[in-house]
Scaffold this active site. Sequence first.
Site, PDB file in Angstrom:
ATOM      1  N   GLY A 233       0.822  -1.204   0.000  1.00  0.00           N
ATOM      2  CA  GLY A 233       0.000   0.000   0.000  1.00  0.00           C
ATOM      3  C   GLY A 233       0.857   1.255   0.000  1.00  0.00           C
ATOM      4  N   GLU A 254       6.784 -11.361   4.000  1.00  0.00           N
ATOM      5  CA  GLU A 254       5.857 -12.150   3.202  1.00  0.00           C
ATOM      6  C   GLU A 254       5.888 -11.676   1.754  1.00  0.00           C
ATOM      7  OE1 GLU A 254       1.424 -13.157   4.302  1.00  0.00           O
ATOM      8  OE2 GLU A 254       1.538 -11.104   3.541  1.00  0.00           O
ATOM      9  N   GLY A 352      -0.715 -12.056   6.540  1.00  0.00           N
ATOM     10  CA  GLY A 352       0.430 -12.379   7.375  1.00  0.00           C
ATOM     11  C   GLY A 352       0.712 -11.343   8.437  1.00  0.00           C
TER      12      GLY A 352
END
Length: 649
Positions: A233, A254, A352
């Site tokens: 983001g 992740e 995650g």
Amino acid sequence: MALYPDDNSSELEAMKKRWPKKFWPETAIFERIHPGDRIFVGTGCGEPQHLVGALKRYVEKRPNSLTGAEMIHVWTLGIAPCAEEQFRENFRLNSFFVGSRSRDAINRGDADYTPIFLSEVPALFRHGAIPIDVALVQTSPPDRHGYLRLGISVDIVKAAVEAAEIVIAQINPRMPRIPGDGFVSVEEVDHLVFCDEPLLEYHDPAPDEIARKIGEYVARIVEDGSTIQVGYGSVPNAVLACLGEKKHLGVHTELFTDGIADLMKSGAVDNSRKTIDRGKAVASFCMGSAETYRYLDDNPLVEFRSIDYTNSPLVIAKNRRMTAINSALEIDLSGQATAESLAGSHYSGIGGQADFMRGSVLSQAGRSILALPSTADGGRTSRIVPTLRPGSGVTLSRGDVHYVVTEYGIAYLHAKNVRERALDLIAIAHPDFRPQLIEEAKRMGLIYGDQAFIPGEGGIYPESLEVRRTTKAGLPILLRPVKITDEPLLKEFFHQLSDDSLYSRFMTTKKELSHPWLQEFSVVDYSKKMVILATVEDRPAGRETVIGIGQYGLLGESMMAEVAYVVRDDYHRQGVGRELLARLTHLARKQGVQGFVAEVLSTNVRIFRMFQKMGFVVEKVWEEDGVYEMRTPFGEPGEVEGGGDACRD
């Protein structure tokens, strides 16, 4: 084999010759998929677009051939037939994460969301708790040993390939070969389909000014030598952009993004201080640009591992100084947050985030950071709320968040009680919502019922006035305005003053420090009064300790200000008082103050001498009962000097 071969025909013919039984006509392959089957689709940018599109076209022509099938994936960025009305009877989505392509379908009940820690999904596949009948995945071409690579999407894809009854692999020469767990033998694959097509790309929104400010605050928290995890983001992207000056960062994450690739290229990330997987940036999947995919190809400095490794809190915690940086939709005043849903409406998923925040808390010297804008809906809604909205899923518990960062500052919640947490969070909320949050917190009993608060511009913390100084004795200190959240620090400070210091400054030896009395120091209208704290960092606790306090307040219309300061006894004769007084003088001049006034015990010769040494013209106006009024009109700018550059911003 090259990532972008000039001629695919010879390569394809060689593969067909070596594995002739793996290449079937697509129609024949799809005929093996039965009604009610569970079909797994590769993750994110690793989605096999050609395969999914071909299956969609197959069902369009034969709508009765496949009904009641379940499509399973983490995140789709490409073709999503299960979200289209015409395929309602053919496919139903079951997603472990809610993305933009599936959000509407899930919220209207036409698709399903399974909230789960992604680290647990591979075991569910392997043990048959979630059976996989067919896996549609995308790979690189096989190497000379007959191994394909899952490239930018290993995550849960590796486990799906191992568990599926039928594996259909789309071979794409554009898929990078990334070291790690992504190896798949051609013998494990039932069908091969060759298609050279661009991989899906994901571009984070460009950070705006708010995101950049948040990134700058987060960069203050991240220490050199830390191992970082960052979500996706605009805010995480801005955080990465602000870490370029850091040294010896490591990556255990992740999601691998363009921002991480940039930090590796710049040298800020070298993975040299990692506790495990030293020298390697470890991730599970990538969503980024074609440039980043090229960077990852055969890069020995990167490993993509299965998500039950990357996201295991026990593995994460092995990294010393593990620092997890994530975002949220809302956080309440006790510190629990949602990143997946609001009022029963699904937005994203557990993913995650919870794994990494928990793992970083368990790490030696680890830190968990939640970074989010203070508002949503164009400034109409506060993201810091009294309580999470009913129906919102709690993604992060109160114990899993160390720091919360907005564009208005940093709130440190770890080991704080609920009252302290509430005030810390209100202090970094948008100013428009702070009065409402104060009143709600009072109503809920989270803070003192008589908690003072300064609304409007006068109550906004003037961060620009923070300065670092080194005293004449070589002591590094931070001089900063007091905050509404400093009451516990002030209480600790005053309790540590000797009776002599208390009496010299406050003409009392009373140490029963009440909340109303402490509020006089911690709740400040900065347009009329200034309270400056001198603090040092208390290692290894990593918290501030107040060692001195100075203040001035305007006296009516006279443009004179009453001034006072006091330094902790064990820091006397180190130049702290001189720095405090110089800073107060500098700020008072900028505000148009024409001089200081102070009531001083006649026995307190130290303060009298301090003003004289600093160049003040000191006048005793009157004396009564052992107390005199001292007046120190300011001379020309520059006449009064502190230690070093104390009079400069």
